[in-house]
Design a protein around this motif. Structure first.
Motif, PDB file in Angstrom:
ATOM      1  N   GLY A 140       0.813  -1.205   0.000  1.00 17.38           N
ATOM      2  CA  GLY A 140       0.000   0.000   0.000  1.00 17.38           C
ATOM      3  C   GLY A 140       0.850   1.261   0.000  1.00 17.38           C
ATOM      4  N   TRP A 141       0.205   2.385  -0.082  1.00 15.42           N
ATOM      5  CA  TRP A 141       0.902   3.680  -0.108  1.00 15.42           C
ATOM      6  C   TRP A 141       0.157   4.671   0.767  1.00 15.42           C
ATOM      7  CZ3 TRP A 141       5.326   5.688  -2.405  1.00 15.42           C
ATOM      8  CH2 TRP A 141       5.455   7.080  -2.388  1.00 15.42           C
ATOM      9  N   VAL A 142       0.918   5.328   1.676  1.00 17.30           N
ATOM     10  CA  VAL A 142       0.400   6.429   2.472  1.00 17.30           C
ATOM     11  C   VAL A 142       1.352   7.595   2.263  1.00 17.30           C
ATOM     12  CG1 VAL A 142      -0.049   7.300   4.796  1.00 17.30           C
ATOM     13  CG2 VAL A 142      -0.721   4.961   4.199  1.00 17.30           C
ATOM     14  N   GLY A 143       0.822   8.719   1.793  1.00 15.99           N
ATOM     15  CA  GLY A 143       1.657   9.878   1.494  1.00 15.99           C
ATOM     16  C   GLY A 143       2.339  10.444   2.727  1.00 15.99           C
ATOM     17  N   TRP A 144       3.310  11.331   2.477  1.00 13.27           N
ATOM     18  CA  TRP A 144       4.109  11.885   3.576  1.00 13.27           C
ATOM     19  C   TRP A 144       3.251  12.538   4.647  1.00 13.27           C
ATOM     20  CZ3 TRP A 144       7.943  12.288   6.740  1.00 13.27           C
ATOM     21  CH2 TRP A 144       8.017  13.411   7.578  1.00 13.27           C
ATOM     22  N   GLN A 145       3.546  12.185   5.875  1.00  8.69           N
ATOM     23  CA  GLN A 145       2.998  12.861   7.039  1.00  8.69           C
ATOM     24  C   GLN A 145       3.921  12.593   8.213  1.00  8.69           C
ATOM     25  OE1 GLN A 145      -1.298  13.022   7.709  1.00  8.69           O
ATOM     26  NE2 GLN A 145      -0.929  12.400   9.810  1.00  8.69           N
ATOM     27  N   ARG A 146       4.062  13.572   9.059  1.00  8.85           N
ATOM     28  CA  ARG A 146       4.896  13.416  10.238  1.00  8.85           C
ATOM     29  C   ARG A 146       4.362  12.276  11.097  1.00  8.85           C
ATOM     30  NH1 ARG A 146       5.390  18.546  14.170  1.00  8.85           N
ATOM     31  NH2 ARG A 146       3.386  17.721  14.855  1.00  8.85           N
ATOM     32  N   PRO A 147       5.237  11.441  11.636  1.00  4.95           N
ATOM     33  CA  PRO A 147       4.774  10.329  12.472  1.00  4.95           C
ATOM     34  C   PRO A 147       3.910  10.816  13.635  1.00  4.95           C
ATOM     35  CG  PRO A 147       7.094  10.073  11.957  1.00  4.95           C
ATOM     36  CD  PRO A 147       6.699  11.437  11.472  1.00  4.95           C
ATOM     37  N   GLY A 148       2.903  10.023  13.981  1.00  8.19           N
ATOM     38  CA  GLY A 148       2.023  10.386  15.074  1.00  8.19           C
ATOM     39  C   GLY A 148       0.748   9.573  15.038  1.00  8.19           C
ATOM     40  N   PHE A 149      -0.212   9.955  15.839  1.00 10.82           N
ATOM     41  CA  PHE A 149      -1.448   9.199  15.992  1.00 10.82           C
ATOM     42  C   PHE A 149      -2.232   9.143  14.687  1.00 10.82           C
ATOM     43  CE2 PHE A 149      -5.492   7.972  17.912  1.00 10.82           C
ATOM     44  CZ  PHE A 149      -5.076   7.139  18.933  1.00 10.82           C
ATOM     45  N   ASP A 150      -2.298  10.262  13.986  1.00  6.67           N
ATOM     46  CA  ASP A 150      -3.081  10.289  12.754  1.00  6.67           C
ATOM     47  C   ASP A 150      -2.479   9.376  11.692  1.00  6.67           C
ATOM     48  OD1 ASP A 150      -5.354  11.757  11.297  1.00  6.67           O
ATOM     49  OD2 ASP A 150      -3.674  11.951   9.910  1.00  6.67           O
ATOM     50  N   LEU A 151      -1.150   9.323  11.645  1.00  3.97           N
ATOM     51  CA  LEU A 151      -0.512   8.445  10.664  1.00  3.97           C
ATOM     52  C   LEU A 151      -0.845   6.988  10.968  1.00  3.97           C
ATOM     53  CD1 LEU A 151       1.264   8.203   8.191  1.00  3.97           C
ATOM     54  CD2 LEU A 151       3.279   8.238   9.675  1.00  3.97           C
ATOM     55  N   GLY A 152      -0.955   6.639  12.245  1.00  8.30           N
ATOM     56  CA  GLY A 152      -1.380   5.287  12.610  1.00  8.30           C
ATOM     57  C   GLY A 152      -2.777   4.983  12.087  1.00  8.30           C
ATOM     58  N   LEU A 153      -3.669   5.958  12.187  1.00  8.07           N
ATOM     59  CA  LEU A 153      -5.031   5.776  11.666  1.00  8.07           C
ATOM     60  C   LEU A 153      -5.025   5.646  10.139  1.00  8.07           C
ATOM     61  CD1 LEU A 153      -6.943   8.396  13.857  1.00  8.07           C
ATOM     62  CD2 LEU A 153      -6.874   5.914  14.169  1.00  8.07           C
ATOM     63  N   GLN A 154      -4.120   6.373   9.489  1.00  3.73           N
ATOM     64  CA  GLN A 154      -4.027   6.284   8.031  1.00  3.73           C
ATOM     65  C   GLN A 154      -3.514   4.915   7.586  1.00  3.73           C
ATOM     66  OE1 GLN A 154      -2.586   9.458   5.588  1.00  3.73           O
ATOM     67  NE2 GLN A 154      -2.725  10.942   7.271  1.00  3.73           N
ATOM     68  N   LEU A 155      -2.584   4.351   8.341  1.00  5.39           N
ATOM     69  CA  LEU A 155      -2.101   3.005   8.016  1.00  5.39           C
ATOM     70  C   LEU A 155      -3.245   2.003   8.105  1.00  5.39           C
ATOM     71  CD1 LEU A 155       1.352   2.907   9.878  1.00  5.39           C
ATOM     72  CD2 LEU A 155       0.968   3.116   7.427  1.00  5.39           C
ATOM     73  N   ARG A 156      -4.057   2.122   9.145  1.00  6.88           N
ATOM     74  CA  ARG A 156      -5.209   1.220   9.297  1.00  6.88           C
ATOM     75  C   ARG A 156      -6.181   1.397   8.137  1.00  6.88           C
ATOM     76  NH1 ARG A 156      -9.014   2.086  14.421  1.00  6.88           N
ATOM     77  NH2 ARG A 156      -9.593   3.884  13.133  1.00  6.88           N
ATOM     78  N   SER A 157      -6.431   2.642   7.763  1.00  6.42           N
ATOM     79  CA  SER A 157      -7.354   2.901   6.653  1.00  6.42           C
ATOM     80  C   SER A 157      -6.826   2.322   5.350  1.00  6.42           C
ATOM     81  CB  SER A 157      -7.568   4.410   6.501  1.00  6.42           C
ATOM     82  OG  SER A 157      -8.232   4.937   7.622  1.00  6.42           O
ATOM     83  N   CYS A 158      -5.538   2.460   5.125  1.00  6.84           N
ATOM     84  CA  CYS A 158      -4.922   1.908   3.913  1.00  6.84           C
ATOM     85  C   CYS A 158      -5.134   0.396   3.857  1.00  6.84           C
ATOM     86  CB  CYS A 158      -3.437   2.251   3.888  1.00  6.84           C
ATOM     87  SG  CYS A 158      -2.532   1.589   2.471  1.00  6.84           S
ATOM     88  N   LEU A 159      -4.936  -0.265   4.993  1.00  5.55           N
ATOM     89  CA  LEU A 159      -5.112  -1.710   5.073  1.00  5.55           C
ATOM     90  C   LEU A 159      -6.568  -2.094   4.815  1.00  5.55           C
ATOM     91  CD1 LEU A 159      -3.341  -4.246   5.907  1.00  5.55           C
ATOM     92  CD2 LEU A 159      -4.401  -3.993   8.162  1.00  5.55           C
ATOM     93  N   ASN A 160      -7.486  -1.345   5.449  1.00  2.28           N
ATOM     94  CA  ASN A 160      -8.909  -1.657   5.300  1.00  2.28           C
ATOM     95  C   ASN A 160      -9.414  -1.405   3.883  1.00  2.28           C
ATOM     96  OD1 ASN A 160      -9.002  -2.386   7.983  1.00  2.28           O
ATOM     97  ND2 ASN A 160      -9.787  -0.411   8.688  1.00  2.28           N
ATOM     98  N   GLU A 161      -8.922  -0.353   3.259  1.00  2.00           N
ATOM     99  CA  GLU A 161      -9.341  -0.046   1.889  1.00  2.00           C
ATOM    100  C   GLU A 161      -8.894  -1.141   0.924  1.00  2.00           C
ATOM    101  OE1 GLU A 161      -7.774   3.805   1.069  1.00  2.00           O
ATOM    102  OE2 GLU A 161      -9.042   4.803   2.571  1.00  2.00           O
ATOM    103  N   ALA A 162      -7.683  -1.632   1.152  1.00  2.00           N
ATOM    104  CA  ALA A 162      -7.192  -2.725   0.303  1.00  2.00           C
ATOM    105  C   ALA A 162      -8.033  -3.978   0.523  1.00  2.00           C
ATOM    106  CB  ALA A 162      -5.721  -2.999   0.611  1.00  2.00           C
ATOM    107  N   ALA A 163      -8.344  -4.273   1.792  1.00  2.00           N
ATOM    108  CA  ALA A 163      -9.152  -5.464   2.101  1.00  2.00           C
ATOM    109  C   ALA A 163     -10.533  -5.371   1.459  1.00  2.00           C
ATOM    110  CB  ALA A 163      -9.267  -5.623   3.613  1.00  2.00           C
ATOM    111  N   ALA A 164     -11.105  -4.180   1.412  1.00  2.00           N
ATOM    112  CA  ALA A 164     -12.419  -3.991   0.800  1.00  2.00           C
ATOM    113  C   ALA A 164     -12.385  -4.302  -0.696  1.00  2.00           C
ATOM    114  CB  ALA A 164     -12.889  -2.561   1.037  1.00  2.00           C
ATOM    115  N   LYS A 165     -11.205  -4.182  -1.285  1.00  2.00           N
ATOM    116  CA  LYS A 165     -11.036  -4.499  -2.708  1.00  2.00           C
ATOM    117  C   LYS A 165     -10.576  -5.942  -2.918  1.00  2.00           C
ATOM    118  CE  LYS A 165      -9.574   0.264  -3.676  1.00  2.00           C
ATOM    119  NZ  LYS A 165      -8.428   1.100  -4.122  1.00  2.00           N
ATOM    120  N   GLY A 166     -10.483  -6.695  -1.803  1.00  2.00           N
ATOM    121  CA  GLY A 166     -10.049  -8.079  -1.896  1.00  2.00           C
ATOM    122  C   GLY A 166      -8.542  -8.238  -1.993  1.00  2.00           C
TER     123      GLY A 166
END
Length: 696
Positions: A168-194
């Motif tokens: 997957g790909w998550v664009g540049w963002q400073r490390p922190g809580f929001d980036l953790g949420l973005q990683l989860r979203s990236c994973l979930n979006e991929a799973a939704a596409k199988g």
């Protein structure tokens, strides 16, 4: 066992079998293997974790716990004591109180409310990035090959095509809580596409990979990085736009580097004394000699870990003008003004005060790269990180176009309040931090005691001796006690100007110059006047007087290049002031050393170079002075046996004390430790109190 070309497979089945059943031990083992390969991540860079089920010490119930590298740690040297262990339920529940990206830093304090193991290190800023991914073992690394793709203009597209959507790909963002949420979203979006992801690329930053077991995660990580590296290799053609200039020969590079290093160190030490590091690594030369140097160097680095240690951009020297002091004045002034402008343009109302505006990385085309930092370790690491940045630029340019962090993003990392808090928690520098000391004859006896004292107080020391075997033993001892970054060695014959010049070059190449010279090397001869030979006389004066003078002369040349002052401490003797039998050669040479010290102090004050003298007497323990018949000669002169000498010397002092090498070391430190910075031309007696040797 799998085979790789671009990464090292280090997994040992027998070792892993010993750890079977202990997932935390296996996580640490995996971390150490990954951290051992600098192609995968730098010292202190990246993070690893494992999620386990453990028993809650308060309830006795089984709970989910995450073990993760603690703040400021290094995965290559990670131990359990360097980890943080957190309750997963509490960590994930923090999402309920998360107020959004503008309140990111508040979340870090809340991590402490999730601590499971009370012996934990402080959790790092990466903690939520691992927490919101549902995998047991996770690796977050900064591999050059992956960052080259992550920092490429077309990085997202290249990642998608190279891995067929499995990374997957998550664009540049400073490390922190929001980036953790973005990683989860990236994973979930991929799973939704199988799509079942096996990793996520962080734009301009690094790579996340994972697995169900420590071994699975390890192999997945190596596989992904290997594929990135293979892709880059297949695209290397006209690297950095081709070569613009040729490197100098090895000998000429070394000579140029040794000559200019003290000057550069002086410029970089305008705020505080810095320690230097030099490398002419082939990867550095390929970059600094290229046509694209002028285009790429000003862009700076992309990965935050690289940037924090190398600053916004390097200073690039014009080889044709390096010898011109007016040029160096202007180019350093221009760099400082540029850094100040960067700070002023990006600062916020709560930003910390501007830090040292001097460059960390200095590129000298045809010669190599210098890095300067508060200590040798940080200077060396800055060099390693910039080589990683070079690798990233090389890869990104080969497959697309290199992109660096925007200045505001870079500033927000450099002046992050969390980073500032971390800096404020650092221990205060030791008295000799940032200082470079050369003690002549420091492989044993008094010289080694002085060098050891200086190293204990934070100095970098250049051990030297005329005896190669003894020097090797001292080096091993010092590295074991102080680490490899605190010590360098060189053979030194103080009667040979070529040897002295070579030793000064060694100091400049190892650390950037020299601040403290202790003229300690010496010999002793005790003979009645009729037994003295011309050879005896010349040897005494060559080593004691000429040696002190010519070592000081060479050191002063280096100190003047630095322009930040310095210290010369001469180990003389009570015999410089006290007359005694059978001592004409040694005593007169010591008297010459003493007056030479005064003459040098009078001459060098304008350079802020202090010259002081320590006068020992009868340092018996671990001292070479007793070799060569000296003990026998003194015993004969006093009408006693050699065995009676220690007691004899102690009893004739006012304090009735024996003098040890550590006593001389403490006296030297008194002169250079900072409290006597306005004292020069002084004599400090360390003899237990011998009234005849009182100076006044």
């Amino acid at each position: 066992m799998k085979t790789y070309k671009h990464v090292s497979y280090l997994w040992d089945e027998a070792k892993a079998a010993e750890l079977a059943g202990d997932e935390v031990a296996l996580f640490i083992y995996r971390s150490n293997l990954l951290g051992a390969d600098l192609r995968l991540t730098n010292y202190g860079g990246g993070n690893t974790s494992v999620k386990i089920i453990d028993k809650d010490p308060l309830t006795g119930n089984n709970v989910d716990v995450m073990w993760i590298k603690g703040s400021g740690g290094d995965i290559g040297t990670l131990t359990k004591s360097g980890c943080a262990a957190l309750y997963m339920e509490r960590l994930l529940a923090l999402e309920n109180v998360y107020e959004g990206i503008e309140k990111e830093d508040k979340m870090v304090e809340l991590f402490n409310h999730c601590i499971f193991d009370l012996a934990s290190k402080a959790p790092s800023i990466d903690t939520p990035l691992h927490g919101f991914l549902p995998f047991q073992h996770i690796d977050h690394l900064h591999p050059d090959a992956a960052i080259a793709i992550a920092a490429a203009k077309d990085g997202a597209k290249i990642t998608e095509e190279l891995f067929n959507g499995e990374i997957g790909w998550v664009g540049w963002q400073r490390p922190g809580f929001d980036l953790g949420l973005q990683l989860r979203s990236c994973l979930n979006e991929a799973a939704a596409k199988g799509i079942k992801l096996k990793g996520i690329m962080l734009g301009s930053h690094g790579l996340f990979t994972w697995g169900d077991t420590a071994y699975d995660s390890y192999i997945n990580t190596l596989d992904v990085i290997e594929k990135c590296a293979e892709y880059l290799e297949s695209n290397y053609k006209n690297v950095f736009g081709g070569q613009k200039i040729d490197s100098l020969s090895v000998e000429d590079r070394t000579q140029k580097a040794a000559s200019i290093a003290p000057t550069l160190r002086g410029y970089c030490s305008s705020e505080r004394k810095m320690i230097g590091h030099f490398t002419d690594d082939a990867r550095v030369l390929e970059f600094i000699n290229s046509n694209d140097l002028a285009k790429l160097a000003p862009l700076g680095t992309s990965c935050p870990d690289h940037f924090l240690r190398t600053k916004i951009a390097p200073l690039v020297l014009d080889p044709a003008q390096v010898g011109d002091s007016a040029y160096l004045d202007s180019v350093f002034a221009e760099y400082r003004e540029g850094y100040k402008a960067y700070y002023e343009a990006c600062k916020k109302s709560n930003s910390p005060a501007m830090r040292d505006p001097n460059p960390v990385v200095i590129l000298y085309p045809g010669v190599g790269m210098f890095t300067f930092a508060k200590d040798k370790t940080m200077a060396r690491l800055a060099s390693e990180y910039y080589i990683n940045a070079i690798n990233v630029m090389k890869g990104a340019e080969a497959i697309s176009e290199y992109t660096s962090l925007p200045h505001q993003e870079a500033f927000d990392i450099e002046y992050w309040l969390l980073e500032e808090a971390k800096l404020q928690r650092m221990p205060k520098p030791k008295a000799l931090s940032g200082r470079i000391a050369m003690v002549t004859g420091s492989a044993g006896g008094i010289g080694k005691a002085i060098a050891k004292k200086f190293a204990e107080e934070g100095a970098c020391v250049i051990l030297n001796d005329i005896n190669e075997e003894r020097l090797a033993g001292a080096k091993e001892e010092f590295i074991k006690k102080f680490g490899k970054d605190s010590v360098a060695t060189t053979l030194l014959n103080v009667t040979d100007n070529a040897s002295i010049a070579s030793a000064m070059d060694a100091a400049s190449l190892a650390f950037g110059g020299v601040d403290i010279i202790v003229n300690n090397a010496g010999i002793s001869t005790s003979k009645p006047i009729e037994s003295h030979t011309l050879e005896d006389w010349d040897k005494l004066y060559d080593i004691l007087v000429k040696g002190q003078f010519f070592v000081t002369q060479a050191a002063v040349a280096v100190m003047r290049k630095q322009g930040i002052g310095g210290d010369v401490v001469n180990i003389v003797s009570k015999n410089a002031l006290v007359s005694g039998p059978n001592n004409a050669g040694y005593g007169s040479a010591k008297a010459a050393q003493l007056h030479l010290s005064r003459l040098n102090a009078a001459e060098l004050g304008g350079d802020k170079i202090r010259v002081n003298t320590v006068n020992p007497d009868a340092v018996i323990a671990d001292s070479n002075i007793w070799a060569g018949g000296w003990a026998e000669g003194r015993a004969k002169a006093y009408g006693i046996t050699v065995e009676e000498l220690p007691a004899y010397y102690a009893k004739r002092t006012l304090l009735n004390e024996a003098i040890l090498p550590d006593d001389i070391a403490n006296a030297c430190f008194a002169f250079v430790g900072g409290l006597l910075g306005k004292s020069t031309g002084n004599v400090l007696n360390v003899d237990g109190g011998v009234a005849m040797a009182f100076v006044r």
